[in-house]
Design an enzyme around this catalytic site. Structure first.
Site, PDB file in Angstrom:
ATOM      1  N   VAL A 190      -1.985  -5.258  -0.078  1.00  0.00           N
ATOM      2  CA  VAL A 190      -0.722  -4.522   0.121  1.00  0.00           C
ATOM      3  C   VAL A 190       0.303  -4.814  -0.977  1.00  0.00           C
ATOM      4  O   VAL A 190       1.355  -4.170  -1.007  1.00  0.00           O
ATOM      5  CB  VAL A 190      -0.043  -4.815   1.493  1.00  0.00           C
ATOM      6  CG1 VAL A 190      -0.952  -4.413   2.633  1.00  0.00           C
ATOM      7  CG2 VAL A 190       0.410  -6.258   1.597  1.00  0.00           C
ATOM      8  N   LYS A 191       0.030  -5.740  -1.857  1.00  0.00           N
ATOM      9  CA  LYS A 191       1.049  -6.139  -2.842  1.00  0.00           C
ATOM     10  C   LYS A 191       1.019  -5.234  -4.081  1.00  0.00           C
ATOM     11  O   LYS A 191       0.246  -4.284  -4.149  1.00  0.00           O
ATOM     12  CB  LYS A 191       0.850  -7.613  -3.197  1.00  0.00           C
ATOM     13  CG  LYS A 191       0.854  -8.558  -1.982  1.00  0.00           C
ATOM     14  CD  LYS A 191       2.244  -8.779  -1.405  1.00  0.00           C
ATOM     15  CE  LYS A 191       2.233  -9.388  -0.012  1.00  0.00           C
ATOM     16  NZ  LYS A 191       1.813 -10.766   0.088  1.00  0.00           N
ATOM     17  N   ILE A 192       1.851  -5.552  -5.065  1.00  0.00           N
ATOM     18  CA  ILE A 192       2.093  -4.684  -6.220  1.00  0.00           C
ATOM     19  C   ILE A 192       0.822  -4.434  -7.048  1.00  0.00           C
ATOM     20  O   ILE A 192       0.490  -3.314  -7.383  1.00  0.00           O
ATOM     21  CB  ILE A 192       3.158  -5.344  -7.134  1.00  0.00           C
ATOM     22  CG1 ILE A 192       4.433  -5.597  -6.348  1.00  0.00           C
ATOM     23  CG2 ILE A 192       3.371  -4.551  -8.411  1.00  0.00           C
ATOM     24  CD1 ILE A 192       5.437  -4.511  -6.360  1.00  0.00           C
TER      25      ILE A 192
END
Ligand SMILES: *Cc1c(COP(=O)(O)O)cnc(C)c1O
Length: 387
Positions: A190-192
């Site tokens: 879910v991160k960048i």
């Protein structure tokens, strides 16, 4: 016509990413080959920092970060309640004691005034922290220069949790390059930037970097200069410290390296969506994220707080948004209110800003490939429900 589900976050996997992973699978090394070092070097260059050490996830990075800063039984670590549990758990892993500094209602990060006041009191009581872990919530950098000044004055180290802040910057410096002693990033899906699971810890400190490299790989070295005895032959290695198997694989690094090529494009796309949310939600009963001239957010999250003027509460709103197939989320349940931390003696009322934030907060969909139509549907649904 049934509406499609809009997630709050979605990874971007390109054909180039798939080719990078496929090529790696056909190469000689799945782990501990050249790709890990290549990814580390590219990440270090992008964040203008001398050392980047790939690890299996950000939780592992926080753990070895604490260990490399000599956190153990008898140590004291402070962090922010408005974070994922790892920001505090890492100190518990080391047998240390944890405490929290309440968040600032505007930045939603660790309050600088709160930290200053707590340090003054702790100094008088002779109970200063050894390490402080500020969290760049949603990708917005903390008040890092002021925190550095406090660290120098009171003698603690800063382990920055920049899990949300890959690619962010503060007073012109990329996150990780200045102010903190070491900085942690997450590559969870879910991160960048993602490697499925994965993380990175960066530092400008040569001694810390050496320690971190040992700790992520069993405390074992093949480097003569780190060994205590003469080599016994080409096979020889020494275990000079107690470490873990917290390595990032070459397979993950190939994906991470390929993903990094689009980091700036994604940040710009996220910011454009955030600007558009700011405009479209301006007249609604929502407190929007604060903006600061001296820092560039990576916009990992766009979180609103429902104000007094909202017709319904956050909990009802959340359920209604999910009912409308919009993937809202809540970041975060304050760490100190978790049953595990309650058993350690923390009480809900101890950090009222983080609890008040939690009671009203909702993270709404934000990802680089989001369309105007999807964003309009999110906004229209929110205004219909709450305004
Ligand atoms: C995601 C996250 C972590 C943990 O990251 P993992 O890579 O999943 O271990 C830690 N802190 C914060 C603030 C996070 O958002």
């Amino acid at each position: 016509m049934a509406d499609e589900f809009i997630p709050y976050s979605r990874q971007e996997i390109s054909d180039a990413d798939i080719a990078a992973v496929t090529n790696l699978l056909r190469s000689d090394f799945l782990t501990q080959g050249p790709k890990g070092a290549e990814f580390e070097q590219a990440f270090a260059e992008r964040h203008k920092v001398s050392h980047a050490i790939g690890v299996s996830n950000a939780t592992a990075a926080l753990h070895i970060g604490c260990l490399a800063m000599d956190i153990g039984p008898g140590s004291l670590v402070w962090t922010s309640p408005n974070s994922f549990v790892s920001s505090a758990n890492c100190a518990i892993f080391c047998g240390a004691q944890v405490d929290f500094v309440d968040t600032d209602p505007v930045t939603r990060n660790m309050s600088l005034e709160g930290l200053t006041a707590k340090l003054e009191a702790a100094d008088k009581a002779g109970k200063l922290p050894d390490v402080v872990i500020p969290v760049d919530f949603s990708g917005l950098p903390c008040d890092l220069a002021e925190m550095r000044a406090l660290a120098d004055r009171y003698g603690f180290r800063i382990l920055e949790d920049a899990s949300h802040a890959t690619g962010a910057s503060y007073k012109g410096d990329p996150i990780g390059s200045a102010h903190a002693d070491a900085t942690v990033f997450s590559f969870h899906a879910v991160k960048i930037v993602t490697t499925a699971e994965g993380g990175m810890i960066v530092t400008q400190d040569d001694a810390l970097a050496e320690r971190l490299r040992l700790l992520r790989s069993h405390g074992v070295t093949r480097d003569d200069s780190l060994m205590q005895r003469a080599s016994e032959g080409g096979w020889y290695y020494e275990m000079v410290d107690l470490g873990w198997n917290y390595r990032l694989t070459d397979l993950q690094s190939a994906l991470g390296l390929s993903q990094m090529a689009r980091m700036d494009e994604w940040r710009n796309a996220r910011e454009a969506r955030a600007d558009r949310y700011d405009a479209l939600l301006a007249d609604g009963p929502f407190r929007r994220p604060a903006r600061f001239n001296d820092r560039v957010s990576s916009w990992h999250l766009y979180a609103v707080e429902l104000t007094e003027a909202a017709r319904i509460g956050r909990t009802e709103m959340f359920a209604a948004m999910r009912e409308a197939k919009i993937g809202v989320n809540v970041h975060y349940i304050p760490i100190h209110t978790q049953p595990f931390y309650e058993k350690l003696g923390f009480r809900r009322e101890q950090f009222p800003n983080s609890v008040a934030y939690y009671d009203h907060a909702m993270s709404i969909p934000l990802f680089p490939a989001m369309s105007d139509a999807q964003q309009d549907r999110v906004v229209e649904t929110m205004l219909k429900l709450a305004a």
